[in-house]
Motif scaffolding. Structure first.
Motif, PDB file in Angstrom:
ATOM      1  N   TYR A 125       0.831  -1.209   0.000  1.00  0.00           N
ATOM      2  CA  TYR A 125       0.000   0.000   0.000  1.00  0.00           C
ATOM      3  C   TYR A 125       0.861   1.252   0.000  1.00  0.00           C
ATOM      4  N   VAL A 126       1.968   1.225   0.736  1.00  0.00           N
ATOM      5  CA  VAL A 126       2.877   2.378   0.744  1.00  0.00           C
ATOM      6  C   VAL A 126       3.472   2.591  -0.635  1.00  0.00           C
ATOM      7  N   ARG A 127       3.883   1.501  -1.255  1.00  0.00           N
ATOM      8  CA  ARG A 127       4.449   1.592  -2.597  1.00  0.00           C
ATOM      9  C   ARG A 127       3.418   2.120  -3.592  1.00  0.00           C
ATOM     10  N   MET A 128       2.204   1.674  -3.449  1.00  0.00           N
ATOM     11  CA  MET A 128       1.139   2.071  -4.355  1.00  0.00           C
ATOM     12  C   MET A 128       0.940   3.583  -4.360  1.00  0.00           C
ATOM     13  N   PHE A 129       0.915   4.173  -3.180  1.00  0.00           N
ATOM     14  CA  PHE A 129       0.589   5.592  -3.065  1.00  0.00           C
ATOM     15  C   PHE A 129       1.810   6.510  -3.148  1.00  0.00           C
ATOM     16  N   THR A 130       3.013   5.963  -3.015  1.00  0.00           N
ATOM     17  CA  THR A 130       4.198   6.822  -2.966  1.00  0.00           C
ATOM     18  C   THR A 130       5.170   6.623  -4.112  1.00  0.00           C
ATOM     19  N   SER A 131       5.275   5.422  -4.653  1.00  0.00           N
ATOM     20  CA  SER A 131       6.327   5.174  -5.642  1.00  0.00           C
ATOM     21  C   SER A 131       5.857   4.431  -6.886  1.00  0.00           C
ATOM     22  N   ASP A 132       4.573   4.461  -7.171  1.00  0.00           N
ATOM     23  CA  ASP A 132       4.051   3.819  -8.377  1.00  0.00           C
ATOM     24  C   ASP A 132       3.248   4.841  -9.174  1.00  0.00           C
ATOM     25  N   PRO A 133       3.909   5.568 -10.076  1.00  0.00           N
ATOM     26  CA  PRO A 133       3.180   6.587 -10.858  1.00  0.00           C
ATOM     27  C   PRO A 133       2.103   5.991 -11.753  1.00  0.00           C
ATOM     28  N   ARG A 134       2.266   4.742 -12.168  1.00  0.00           N
ATOM     29  CA  ARG A 134       1.246   4.112 -13.029  1.00  0.00           C
ATOM     30  C   ARG A 134      -0.055   3.886 -12.263  1.00  0.00           C
ATOM     31  N   PHE A 135       0.022   3.732 -10.941  1.00  0.00           N
ATOM     32  CA  PHE A 135      -1.202   3.598 -10.154  1.00  0.00           C
ATOM     33  C   PHE A 135      -2.048   4.856 -10.283  1.00  0.00           C
ATOM     34  N   TRP A 136      -1.413   6.026 -10.139  1.00  0.00           N
ATOM     35  CA  TRP A 136      -2.157   7.283 -10.246  1.00  0.00           C
ATOM     36  C   TRP A 136      -2.629   7.513 -11.676  1.00  0.00           C
ATOM     37  N   THR A 137      -1.822   7.089 -12.644  1.00  0.00           N
ATOM     38  CA  THR A 137      -2.234   7.234 -14.047  1.00  0.00           C
ATOM     39  C   THR A 137      -3.475   6.398 -14.336  1.00  0.00           C
ATOM     40  N   THR A 138      -3.433   5.143 -13.923  1.00  0.00           N
ATOM     41  CA  THR A 138      -4.573   4.261 -14.195  1.00  0.00           C
ATOM     42  C   THR A 138      -5.813   4.688 -13.419  1.00  0.00           C
ATOM     43  N   LEU A 139      -5.630   5.214 -12.209  1.00  0.00           N
ATOM     44  CA  LEU A 139      -6.785   5.697 -11.448  1.00  0.00           C
ATOM     45  C   LEU A 139      -7.399   6.911 -12.127  1.00  0.00           C
ATOM     46  N   LYS A 140      -6.556   7.824 -12.631  1.00  0.00           N
ATOM     47  CA  LYS A 140      -7.058   9.001 -13.342  1.00  0.00           C
ATOM     48  C   LYS A 140      -7.791   8.603 -14.614  1.00  0.00           C
ATOM     49  N   VAL A 141      -7.198   7.679 -15.385  1.00  0.00           N
ATOM     50  CA  VAL A 141      -7.827   7.225 -16.634  1.00  0.00           C
ATOM     51  C   VAL A 141      -9.182   6.585 -16.348  1.00  0.00           C
ATOM     52  N   THR A 142      -9.245   5.773 -15.299  1.00  0.00           N
ATOM     53  CA  THR A 142     -10.488   5.075 -14.977  1.00  0.00           C
ATOM     54  C   THR A 142     -11.556   6.052 -14.505  1.00  0.00           C
ATOM     55  N   LEU A 143     -11.179   7.033 -13.706  1.00  0.00           N
ATOM     56  CA  LEU A 143     -12.153   8.026 -13.238  1.00  0.00           C
ATOM     57  C   LEU A 143     -12.710   8.833 -14.411  1.00  0.00           C
ATOM     58  N   ILE A 144     -11.839   9.229 -15.351  1.00  0.00           N
ATOM     59  CA  ILE A 144     -12.316   9.953 -16.535  1.00  0.00           C
ATOM     60  C   ILE A 144     -13.246   9.056 -17.359  1.00  0.00           C
ATOM     61  N   PHE A 145     -12.848   7.818 -17.517  1.00  0.00           N
ATOM     62  CA  PHE A 145     -13.654   6.857 -18.279  1.00  0.00           C
ATOM     63  C   PHE A 145     -15.038   6.696 -17.669  1.00  0.00           C
ATOM     64  N   VAL A 146     -15.109   6.493 -16.362  1.00  0.00           N
ATOM     65  CA  VAL A 146     -16.395   6.303 -15.686  1.00  0.00           C
ATOM     66  C   VAL A 146     -17.217   7.585 -15.720  1.00  0.00           C
ATOM     67  N   ALA A 147     -16.577   8.732 -15.491  1.00  0.00           N
ATOM     68  CA  ALA A 147     -17.296  10.007 -15.437  1.00  0.00           C
ATOM     69  C   ALA A 147     -17.947  10.356 -16.770  1.00  0.00           C
ATOM     70  N   ILE A 148     -17.358   9.912 -17.872  1.00  0.00           N
ATOM     71  CA  ILE A 148     -17.920  10.215 -19.191  1.00  0.00           C
ATOM     72  C   ILE A 148     -18.829   9.092 -19.678  1.00  0.00           C
ATOM     73  N   ALA A 149     -18.363   7.859 -19.566  1.00  0.00           N
ATOM     74  CA  ALA A 149     -19.095   6.734 -20.154  1.00  0.00           C
ATOM     75  C   ALA A 149     -20.405   6.445 -19.439  1.00  0.00           C
ATOM     76  N   VAL A 150     -20.411   6.511 -18.105  1.00  0.00           N
ATOM     77  CA  VAL A 150     -21.607   6.131 -17.348  1.00  0.00           C
ATOM     78  C   VAL A 150     -22.792   7.043 -17.654  1.00  0.00           C
ATOM     79  N   PRO A 151     -22.669   8.389 -17.515  1.00  0.00           N
ATOM     80  CA  PRO A 151     -23.856   9.220 -17.815  1.00  0.00           C
ATOM     81  C   PRO A 151     -24.281   9.159 -19.271  1.00  0.00           C
ATOM     82  N   LEU A 152     -23.317   9.121 -20.213  1.00  0.00           N
ATOM     83  CA  LEU A 152     -23.696   9.055 -21.627  1.00  0.00           C
ATOM     84  C   LEU A 152     -24.413   7.747 -21.946  1.00  0.00           C
TER      85      LEU A 152
END
Length: 315
Positions: free
Chosen positions: A74-101
């Protein structure tokens, strides 16, 4: 006459069964009937969940025994894994657009189907088919034929002398291709919306017409309020399914280009079955569970403000 003593004995046996014993016997019968589901629930769902929770605190590569590392994943996930934040951002954008449409499109088609035109049942079946085959290889092939460099979309654009792209390989458009695919798979919420529309009393529309309300006012004053429980139901499931979207990204873009379509579930799969970091993948899974739980809790809390239940006289 010889059977009367036996009948008397049976009646005595029945009378000796106390209400507590009868309730216990009924409960045992009920548990016996649900035991197949209960056993499956415990060993197929609860058991693996608890084991994955344990693995999230370990380093495990499938080849050696799990090694306890505490909160390191969990420490590695939030502090030293930039791909975790990238994938979380991509997924949030995906859900925010795809779900209402997707829900808006499904509701629009459901309203058209509810107008009672000839063949509406057949069209409902046709519209539902994409939701059935949405995660198949065939759909991935179709999408590549449409949005590829030599695809149908570019052929149409060529008629107007517009240069096209390899859409699912373009960093600016790849995620939009996946969003379009999710919107195209609107069959499941459409069927539920259609069922909800057919439960709205026609007398409400007749009374509104007598009062001079046009269809625009009827939609916002009658249809939408009466459909809010169905919208709430579809919204919850759409959010959950949006965060769990995997097959489409895996088959069509594989997370590329440059992680622009690296959805959370796909990144979790990569860690588990490509990099063999089972402990880290388990930690990702539990963070995903927390994110989905938080968002669904927000929707549940906010529903008190906008979901109308006729039996409660509204909200």
């Amino acid at each position: 006459m010889n059977t009367s003593p036996q009948l008397g004995e049976n009646q005595k046996v029945i009378q000796t069964i106390t209400p507590k014993k009868r309730k216990l016997r009924n409960n045992l019968v009920a548990y016996a009937f649900i035991s197949p589901w209960l056993i499956g629930f415990l060993f197929i769902i609860v058991g693996p969940m608890l084991y994955s929770f344990y693995l999230s605190f370990t380093s495990y590569d499938l080849l050696s025994a799990p090694r306890w590392v505490g909160f390191d994943n969990y420490v590695r996930m939030f502090t030293s894994d930039p791909r975790f934040w990238t994938t979380l951002k991509v997924t949030l954008i995906f859900v925010a657009i795809a779900v209402p449409l997707r829900l808006i499109f499904a509701l629009t088609v459901a309203i058209l189907m509810n107008m009672g035109h000839r063949g509406s049942g057949f069209y409902s079946l046709i519209y539902y088919v994409p939701s059935i085959i949405g995660g198949s290889v065939a759909v991935a092939v179709i999408w590549r034929q449409i949005f590829g460099r030599e695809g149908a979309l570019n052929a149409v654009l060529g008629w107007f002398n517009i240069e096209g792209y390899n859409w699912f390989a373009h960093p600016d458009y790849a995620l939009s291709v996946l969003i379009l695919l999710i919107i195209w798979q609107f069959g499941s919420p459409m069927v539920i919306f259609l069922a909800g529309l057919r439960q709205i009393p026609k007398e409400l529309y007749e009374a509104a017409s007598v009062d001079g309300a046009n269809r625009f006012h009827q939609f916002f004053k009658i249809t939408l309020p009466m459909l809010t429980p169905v919208i709430f139901f579809n919204l919850i499931f759409a959010i959950i399914n949006g965060f769990l979207t995997f097959t489409q990204a895996f088959l069509i873009t594989a997370g590329g280009p440059i992680d622009r379509t690296l959805l959370y579930a796909l990144y979790l799969y990569q860690n588990a079955f490509e990099y063999f970091r089972m402990g880290y993948a388990s930690a990702l899974a539990w963070v995903l569970l927390l994110v989905i739980g938080l968002l669904t809790a927000i929707v549940f809390i906010s529903s008190k403000k906008w979901v109308y239940y006729e039996s409660e006289g509204g909200k």
